[in-house]
Design a protein around this motif. Structure first.
Motif, PDB file in Angstrom:
ATOM      1  N   PHE A  19       1.047  -1.720  -0.199  1.00  0.00           N
ATOM      2  CA  PHE A  19      -0.255  -0.388  -0.168  1.00  0.00           C
ATOM      3  C   PHE A  19       0.998   1.089   0.288  1.00  0.00           C
ATOM      4  O   PHE A  19       0.526   1.676  -0.425  1.00  0.00           O
ATOM      5  N   TYR A  22       2.168   1.575  -3.532  1.00  0.00           N
ATOM      6  CA  TYR A  22       0.774   1.693  -4.083  1.00  0.00           C
ATOM      7  C   TYR A  22       0.720   3.237  -4.441  1.00  0.00           C
ATOM      8  O   TYR A  22       0.642   3.964  -5.094  1.00  0.00           O
ATOM      9  N   SER A 119     -13.595   5.485 -13.519  1.00  0.00           N
ATOM     10  CA  SER A 119     -12.858   7.036 -12.280  1.00  0.00           C
ATOM     11  C   SER A 119     -12.979   8.280 -12.743  1.00  0.00           C
ATOM     12  O   SER A 119     -13.331   9.202 -12.097  1.00  0.00           O
ATOM     13  N   LEU A 151     -10.357   6.862  -4.922  1.00  0.00           N
ATOM     14  CA  LEU A 151     -10.670   5.386  -3.768  1.00  0.00           C
ATOM     15  C   LEU A 151     -11.056   4.275  -5.001  1.00  0.00           C
ATOM     16  O   LEU A 151     -11.331   3.054  -4.220  1.00  0.00           O
ATOM     17  N   ILE A 152     -11.874   5.165  -5.671  1.00  0.00           N
ATOM     18  CA  ILE A 152     -11.798   3.793  -6.652  1.00  0.00           C
ATOM     19  C   ILE A 152     -10.507   2.297  -7.465  1.00  0.00           C
ATOM     20  O   ILE A 152     -10.578   1.377  -7.923  1.00  0.00           O
ATOM     21  N   ASN A 153      -9.517   3.534  -7.797  1.00  0.00           N
ATOM     22  CA  ASN A 153      -8.716   2.656  -8.688  1.00  0.00           C
ATOM     23  C   ASN A 153      -7.808   1.764  -7.587  1.00  0.00           C
ATOM     24  O   ASN A 153      -7.389   0.771  -8.263  1.00  0.00           O
ATOM     25  N   TYR A 154      -8.046   2.082  -6.425  1.00  0.00           N
ATOM     26  CA  TYR A 154      -7.373   1.224  -5.785  1.00  0.00           C
ATOM     27  C   TYR A 154      -7.274  -0.486  -5.426  1.00  0.00           C
ATOM     28  O   TYR A 154      -7.280  -1.251  -5.743  1.00  0.00           O
ATOM     29  N   ALA A 155      -8.820  -0.369  -5.035  1.00  0.00           N
ATOM     30  CA  ALA A 155      -9.718  -1.256  -4.507  1.00  0.00           C
ATOM     31  C   ALA A 155      -9.780  -2.490  -6.348  1.00  0.00           C
ATOM     32  O   ALA A 155      -9.696  -3.619  -6.164  1.00  0.00           O
ATOM     33  N   MET A 156     -10.344  -1.422  -7.608  1.00  0.00           N
ATOM     34  CA  MET A 156     -10.583  -2.052  -9.040  1.00  0.00           C
ATOM     35  C   MET A 156      -8.824  -2.695  -8.702  1.00  0.00           C
ATOM     36  O   MET A 156      -8.501  -4.121  -9.683  1.00  0.00           O
ATOM     37  N   ARG A 157      -7.937  -1.750  -8.677  1.00  0.00           N
ATOM     38  CA  ARG A 157      -6.816  -3.128  -9.212  1.00  0.00           C
ATOM     39  C   ARG A 157      -6.194  -3.930  -8.460  1.00  0.00           C
ATOM     40  O   ARG A 157      -5.621  -4.527  -9.465  1.00  0.00           O
ATOM     41  N   LYS A 158      -6.295  -3.800  -7.435  1.00  0.00           N
ATOM     42  CA  LYS A 158      -5.897  -4.464  -6.537  1.00  0.00           C
ATOM     43  C   LYS A 158      -6.542  -6.038  -6.361  1.00  0.00           C
ATOM     44  O   LYS A 158      -6.530  -6.755  -7.046  1.00  0.00           O
ATOM     45  N   PHE A 159      -7.765  -5.722  -6.852  1.00  0.00           N
ATOM     46  CA  PHE A 159      -8.679  -7.355  -6.587  1.00  0.00           C
ATOM     47  C   PHE A 159      -9.406  -7.704  -7.738  1.00  0.00           C
ATOM     48  O   PHE A 159      -9.115  -8.563  -8.073  1.00  0.00           O
TER      49      PHE A 159
END
Length: 164
Positions: A19, A22, A119, A151-159
């Protein structure tokens, strides 16, 4: 020391280290986005006004611009910043943050841009609405755009895009 640094720059690190990496990569990409946005917004696609906080902080001189032109140009400046910064962000995330390989490189790149595009579109719509409806300063509206994307990008990139 060098071995430890290489290990921390690799993909198999503790989630906290991931993180932090990131955040660092995102900070660099955000800086590039901001630089492109304001460079264009000050020169080729004027969208800044005399009372804008960044104009005052940087001591810039700006030409008067209509509200319609300000809204339109801010969207184009945001789009240009998105393309440049997102390309840099993809490369650095792939090399130093997330494990590639969940998808082919081309699909991964397309998904990266698709997620970031969604996003960006949401953030730019909010930015435009803040400028048009509430007459918010361009810099503050742009900051809201960036925060939404984060907010949107971190979750989508990681998962979704990378292997974690």
């Amino acid at each position: 020391m060098i071995t430890k640094l290489k290990r921390q720059l690799g993909h198999d690190v503790h989630p906290v280290v991931q993180f932090i990496k990131y955040g660092f990569v995102g900070g660099m990409a955000t800086g590039i986005n901001i630089l492109v946005f304001f460079a264009l917004g000050w020169t080729l696609l004027p969208c800044l006004t005399e009372d804008d906080i960044m104009v005052k902080l940087l001591g810039l001189t700006v030409e008067p611009v209509t509200e319609a032109a300000r809204q339109w140009n801010a969207g184009f400046c945001s789009g240009a910043g998105f393309v440049v910064s997102n390309t840099v962000c993809y490369i650095l995330n792939r090399l130093f943050v997330f494990k590639p390989g969940r998808h082919s490189m081309m699909k991964e790149f397309a998904l990266f841009f698709a997620v970031s595009g969604v996003s960006w579109a949401i953030g730019t719509a909010i930015q435009t609405q803040l400028i048009a409806a509430w007459k918010i300063q361009t810099s503050i509206a742009f900051g809201t755009n960036i925060f939404t994307a984060l907010l949107i990008n971190y979750a989508m990139r990681k998962f979704v895009i990378f292997k974690g």
